[in-house]
Design a protein around this motif. Structure first.
Motif, PDB file in Angstrom:
ATOM      1  N   ASN A 126     -34.906 103.263  -6.325  1.00  0.00           N
ATOM      2  CA  ASN A 126     -34.473 103.718  -5.009  1.00  0.00           C
ATOM      3  C   ASN A 126     -34.112 105.205  -5.009  1.00  0.00           C
ATOM      4  OD1 ASN A 126     -33.801 101.359  -2.781  1.00  0.00           O
ATOM      5  ND2 ASN A 126     -33.927 100.589  -4.865  1.00  0.00           N
ATOM      6  N   ALA A 127     -33.563 105.689  -6.107  1.00  0.00           N
ATOM      7  CA  ALA A 127     -33.243 107.117  -6.181  1.00  0.00           C
ATOM      8  C   ALA A 127     -34.517 107.961  -6.118  1.00  0.00           C
ATOM      9  CB  ALA A 127     -32.468 107.403  -7.463  1.00  0.00           C
ATOM     10  N   VAL A 161     -34.237 100.315   7.171  1.00  0.00           N
ATOM     11  CA  VAL A 161     -34.795 100.038   5.842  1.00  0.00           C
ATOM     12  C   VAL A 161     -33.847 100.507   4.745  1.00  0.00           C
ATOM     13  CG1 VAL A 161     -36.688 100.601   4.275  1.00  0.00           C
ATOM     14  CG2 VAL A 161     -37.181 100.070   6.657  1.00  0.00           C
ATOM     15  N   VAL A 162     -33.259 101.687   4.927  1.00  0.00           N
ATOM     16  CA  VAL A 162     -32.309 102.211   3.939  1.00  0.00           C
ATOM     17  C   VAL A 162     -31.082 101.311   3.853  1.00  0.00           C
ATOM     18  CG1 VAL A 162     -30.723 104.115   3.500  1.00  0.00           C
ATOM     19  CG2 VAL A 162     -33.098 104.585   4.056  1.00  0.00           C
ATOM     20  N   LEU A 163     -30.623 100.808   4.979  1.00  0.00           N
ATOM     21  CA  LEU A 163     -29.462  99.917   4.970  1.00  0.00           C
ATOM     22  C   LEU A 163     -29.756  98.645   4.180  1.00  0.00           C
ATOM     23  CD1 LEU A 163     -26.645  99.148   5.942  1.00  0.00           C
ATOM     24  CD2 LEU A 163     -27.695  98.235   8.032  1.00  0.00           C
ATOM     25  N   GLY A 164     -30.919  98.045   4.391  1.00  0.00           N
ATOM     26  CA  GLY A 164     -31.267  96.845   3.637  1.00  0.00           C
ATOM     27  C   GLY A 164     -31.387  97.096   2.143  1.00  0.00           C
ATOM     28  N   LEU A 165     -31.956  98.240   1.757  1.00  0.00           N
ATOM     29  CA  LEU A 165     -32.075  98.556   0.328  1.00  0.00           C
ATOM     30  C   LEU A 165     -30.721  98.763  -0.324  1.00  0.00           C
ATOM     31  CD1 LEU A 165     -35.137 100.995   0.497  1.00  0.00           C
ATOM     32  CD2 LEU A 165     -35.137  98.615  -0.246  1.00  0.00           C
ATOM     33  N   LEU A 166     -29.804  99.411   0.378  1.00  0.00           N
ATOM     34  CA  LEU A 166     -28.480  99.658  -0.194  1.00  0.00           C
ATOM     35  C   LEU A 166     -27.668  98.365  -0.305  1.00  0.00           C
ATOM     36  CD1 LEU A 166     -27.396 103.050   1.429  1.00  0.00           C
ATOM     37  CD2 LEU A 166     -28.115 102.608  -0.920  1.00  0.00           C
ATOM     38  N   VAL A 167     -27.797  97.469   0.657  1.00  0.00           N
ATOM     39  CA  VAL A 167     -27.082  96.192   0.573  1.00  0.00           C
ATOM     40  C   VAL A 167     -27.581  95.389  -0.620  1.00  0.00           C
ATOM     41  CG1 VAL A 167     -26.754  93.984   1.740  1.00  0.00           C
ATOM     42  CG2 VAL A 167     -26.497  96.100   3.016  1.00  0.00           C
ATOM     43  N   HIS A 168     -28.883  95.387  -0.829  1.00  0.00           N
ATOM     44  CA  HIS A 168     -29.425  94.683  -1.999  1.00  0.00           C
ATOM     45  C   HIS A 168     -28.961  95.338  -3.294  1.00  0.00           C
ATOM     46  CE1 HIS A 168     -32.114  92.069  -4.160  1.00  0.00           C
ATOM     47  NE2 HIS A 168     -32.728  93.099  -4.730  1.00  0.00           N
ATOM     48  N   MET A 169     -28.860  96.635  -3.312  1.00  0.00           N
ATOM     49  CA  MET A 169     -28.375  97.334  -4.498  1.00  0.00           C
ATOM     50  C   MET A 169     -26.926  96.968  -4.797  1.00  0.00           C
ATOM     51  SD  MET A 169     -28.139 101.446  -5.137  1.00  0.00           S
ATOM     52  CE  MET A 169     -29.768 101.665  -4.459  1.00  0.00           C
ATOM     53  N   ALA A 170     -26.092  96.880  -3.752  1.00  0.00           N
ATOM     54  CA  ALA A 170     -24.695  96.502  -3.960  1.00  0.00           C
ATOM     55  C   ALA A 170     -24.581  95.081  -4.489  1.00  0.00           C
ATOM     56  CB  ALA A 170     -23.927  96.644  -2.647  1.00  0.00           C
ATOM     57  N   HIS A 171     -25.454  94.191  -4.028  1.00  0.00           N
ATOM     58  CA  HIS A 171     -25.437  92.817  -4.542  1.00  0.00           C
ATOM     59  C   HIS A 171     -25.824  92.773  -6.018  1.00  0.00           C
ATOM     60  CE1 HIS A 171     -26.088  88.520  -4.847  1.00  0.00           C
ATOM     61  NE2 HIS A 171     -27.332  88.742  -5.245  1.00  0.00           N
TER      62      HIS A 171
END
Length: 271
Positions: free
Chosen positions: A89-90, A128-138
């Motif tokens: 993601n980075a 899309v960015v919000l969904g990727l960050l939520v998955h990263m936090a999980h």
């Protein structure tokens, strides 16, 4: 012998802070953030964003890249899956920022025009960015995976002494043979062993009449039909069929008529 040998192992040297390095990194970071911020904000306005909300596009992109890099390189990330996801993601966030800057400059230079695919792509960045960050936090909250066999951590665990062996289990005595089951005596027959009398079937006269009615209706009174319909034997069915088809043949006499004729013969003989 050296002084380090006498006093024990030498301590590792702590790296000193290089203020010149940090200053250069800060200056480059501010310049890159300002230029990228201006280009992405201009791109948002060109694709139909409201002016008072256009600053959210560069903020979303830069914050997304900073968060992904932090999870990727941070020591608090224990899950291997989370670190790999943050790395991807980075890199993706950096590529997204570069692409946004390039598209804005291309539009300003009249190289490309604003079209509906570009508007859809820019509008899809925040969700899309919000969904990727939520998955990263999980993924970051997951515990570290257990080391596989052959790794140094697994080899270190194998060096622990094995536990004491337990005593062998006692032999189990053989089970006693099961007793044979006693059969229940049969119940006596309550009706004295007599079979129930079956209901009398149709007489020959009734069968011939039914066969004639079937023939009058235009259907063949076959022996098979008589057998399946009335459950009679083959020979009787053939006899009934022939009697029904042959209208001139005398009908079979009933039991009452046969008895009456026998009585008349006996009476005449006595006279």
């Amino acid at each position: 012998m050296t002084t380090d040998t006498l006093n024990g192992p030498a301590e590792t040297e702590v790296p000193r802070h290089d203020w010149l390095l940090y200053s250069g990194m800060g200056a480059v970071g501010l310049a890159a953030a300002a230029s990228s911020y201006a280009a992405l904000q201009d791109l948002a306005m060109r694709t139909g964003w409201w002016p008072w909300l256009s600053w959210l596009l560069p903020l979303t992109t830069d914050a997304y890249a900073m968060t992904a890099v932090r999870v990727w390189l941070g020591h608090s990330t224990r899950s291997t899956r989370a670190r790999a996801w943050a790395k991807a993601n980075a890199i993706g966030a950096i590529v997204l920022s570069v692409a946004g800057n390039a598209v804005d400059h291309a539009i300003a230079s009249h190289v490309i025009a604003v079209s509906w695919p570009l508007i859809v792509a820019v509008s899809a960045i925040p969700p899309v960015v919000l969904g990727l960050l939520v998955h990263m936090a999980h993924l970051r909250a997951l515990p570290p995976a257990a080391p596989a066999s052959g790794t140094p951590a697994a080899e270190g665990r194998r060096q622990t002494p094995p536990p004491a062996m337990a005593a062998p289990p006692l032999p189990i005595p053989p089970a006693a043979p099961a007793k044979p089951k006693r059969r229940q005596p049969r119940r006596p027959v309550t009706d004295g062993g007599k079979r129930q009398a079956l209901s009398p079937g149709p007489t020959d006269e009734e069968l011939i009449e039914a066969a004639r009615e079937r023939s009058a209706a235009g259907q063949e009174p076959s022996a098979t039909w008589l057998i399946k319909t009335y459950g009679i034997g083959t020979r009787r069915a053939g006899r009934i069929r022939d009697a029904a088809l042959d209208s001139s043949a005398p009908e079979p006499k009933s039991a009452d008529e046969s008895t009456t004729e026998a009585e008349l013969v006996l009476t005449s003989g006595e006279s």
